[in-house]
Design a protein around this motif. Structure first.
Motif, PDB file in Angstrom:
ATOM      1  N   CYS A   1       0.837  -1.201   0.000  1.00  0.00           N
ATOM      2  CA  CYS A   1       0.000   0.000   0.000  1.00  0.00           C
ATOM      3  C   CYS A   1       0.874   1.254   0.000  1.00  0.00           C
ATOM      4  O   CYS A   1       0.638   2.194  -0.772  1.00  0.00           O
ATOM      5  N   THR A   2       1.886   1.244   0.847  1.00  0.00           N
ATOM      6  CA  THR A   2       2.782   2.388   0.950  1.00  0.00           C
ATOM      7  C   THR A   2       3.631   2.538  -0.308  1.00  0.00           C
ATOM      8  O   THR A   2       3.823   3.649  -0.807  1.00  0.00           O
TER       9      THR A   2
ATOM     10  N   CYS B   1       1.555   4.231  -3.037  1.00  0.00           N
ATOM     11  CA  CYS B   1       0.854   5.478  -2.729  1.00  0.00           C
ATOM     12  C   CYS B   1       1.552   6.686  -3.354  1.00  0.00           C
ATOM     13  O   CYS B   1       2.700   6.973  -3.035  1.00  0.00           O
TER      14      CYS B   1
ATOM     15  N   SER C   1       2.358   9.471  -0.477  1.00  0.00           N
ATOM     16  CA  SER C   1       3.031   9.107   0.775  1.00  0.00           C
ATOM     17  C   SER C   1       4.192  10.035   1.134  1.00  0.00           C
ATOM     18  O   SER C   1       4.533  10.160   2.306  1.00  0.00           O
TER      19      SER C   1
ATOM     20  N   TYR D   1       3.028  12.364   3.810  1.00  0.00           N
ATOM     21  CA  TYR D   1       2.433  11.806   5.018  1.00  0.00           C
ATOM     22  C   TYR D   1       3.370  11.868   6.212  1.00  0.00           C
ATOM     23  O   TYR D   1       4.577  11.750   6.073  1.00  0.00           O
TER      24      TYR D   1
ATOM     25  N   VAL E   1       1.087   4.647   4.763  1.00  0.00           N
ATOM     26  CA  VAL E   1      -0.198   3.953   4.828  1.00  0.00           C
ATOM     27  C   VAL E   1      -0.114   2.689   5.690  1.00  0.00           C
ATOM     28  O   VAL E   1      -0.991   2.444   6.526  1.00  0.00           O
TER      29      VAL E   1
ATOM     30  N   CYS F   1      -4.758  11.852   2.128  1.00  0.00           N
ATOM     31  CA  CYS F   1      -5.042  10.726   1.231  1.00  0.00           C
ATOM     32  C   CYS F   1      -5.894  11.207   0.061  1.00  0.00           C
ATOM     33  O   CYS F   1      -6.914  11.862   0.247  1.00  0.00           O
TER      34      CYS F   1
ATOM     35  N   CYS G   1      -3.642   1.840  -3.069  1.00  0.00           N
ATOM     36  CA  CYS G   1      -3.361   0.962  -1.928  1.00  0.00           C
ATOM     37  C   CYS G   1      -4.286  -0.249  -1.940  1.00  0.00           C
ATOM     38  O   CYS G   1      -3.854  -1.387  -1.711  1.00  0.00           O
TER      39      CYS G   1
ATOM     40  N   MET H   1      -9.048   4.392   5.244  1.00  0.00           N
ATOM     41  CA  MET H   1      -8.569   5.784   5.377  1.00  0.00           C
ATOM     42  C   MET H   1      -9.772   6.738   5.398  1.00  0.00           C
ATOM     43  O   MET H   1      -9.797   7.690   6.181  1.00  0.00           O
TER      44      MET H   1
END
Length: 183
Positions: free
Chosen positions: A33-34, A37, A40, A43, A47, A71, A77, A91
């Motif tokens: 997922c990360t 992304c 990210s 962030y 994630v 997000c 993700c 999320m």
């Protein structure tokens, strides 16, 4: 129940699972997922770490995260998850939970949400120019994207007046029910 950032909150885990209809135990922290992304870089927590905070029942940290507000809901993700977890939905649920508890770590995003919802409640759909004016009044960001306004006006994307819609009272009723439920 108020909790410190390091407190395990099993009710929080159950609530996220119920609202998202996802099984958080299926996440084994692979990081797909990360890795996928596109946002990210902005962030505070990637994630997969947001997912881990939720699994660990760390409500305050998860809901205070900037990541849930930044997000883009692009669902990359979700697409990359080998266990078919709808991470984007989680999320989204976290954002709604944070909003219900008045935890908004990204003030400009929160102001936009509020201006958007106020526009929908008032007009039954978004009145773009009114939304922009409301957002500017909430944030003081007078000249943000002002260069885009002439082109948007020429293309008819920025109406000078709100559109009339049918059954406006029914839409306002949705907001009334939300407020009643929140109390």
């Amino acid at each position: 129940m108020s909790s410190s950032p390091k407190t395990f909150d099993s009710e929080f885990i159950a609530e996220v699972q119920r609202e998202s209809e996802q099984n958080l135990a299926l996440c084994y922290q692979c990081g797909n997922c990360t890795a996928g992304c596109p946002v990210s870089f902005a962030y505070d927590y990637p994630v997969n770490q947001i997912m881990r905070l939720v699994q660990a029942g760390r409500k305050q940290e998860a809901l205070s995260s900037h990541a849930i507000w930044l997000c883009a809901s692009c669902e990359t993700c979700t697409t990359r998850c080998p266990n078919d977890i709808d991470v984007a939905r989680i999320m989204d649920v976290l954002r709604h939970m944070a909003r219900r508890e008045d935890i908004v770590s990204e003030k400009a995003v929160g102001a936009f949400w509020k201006a958007f919802l106020e526009s929908v409640e008032k007009h039954g759909r978004v009145f773009e120019l009114g939304l922009m004016a409301n957002y500017v009044s909430k944030t003081g960001r007078m000249f943000t994207d002002v260069d885009l306004a002439p082109m948007a006006l020429r293309k008819g994307k920025l109406g000078l007046r709100a559109h009339d819609i049918k059954k406006l009272a029914e839409i306002r009723g949705i907001f009334d029910r939300y407020r009643e439920q929140k109390q």
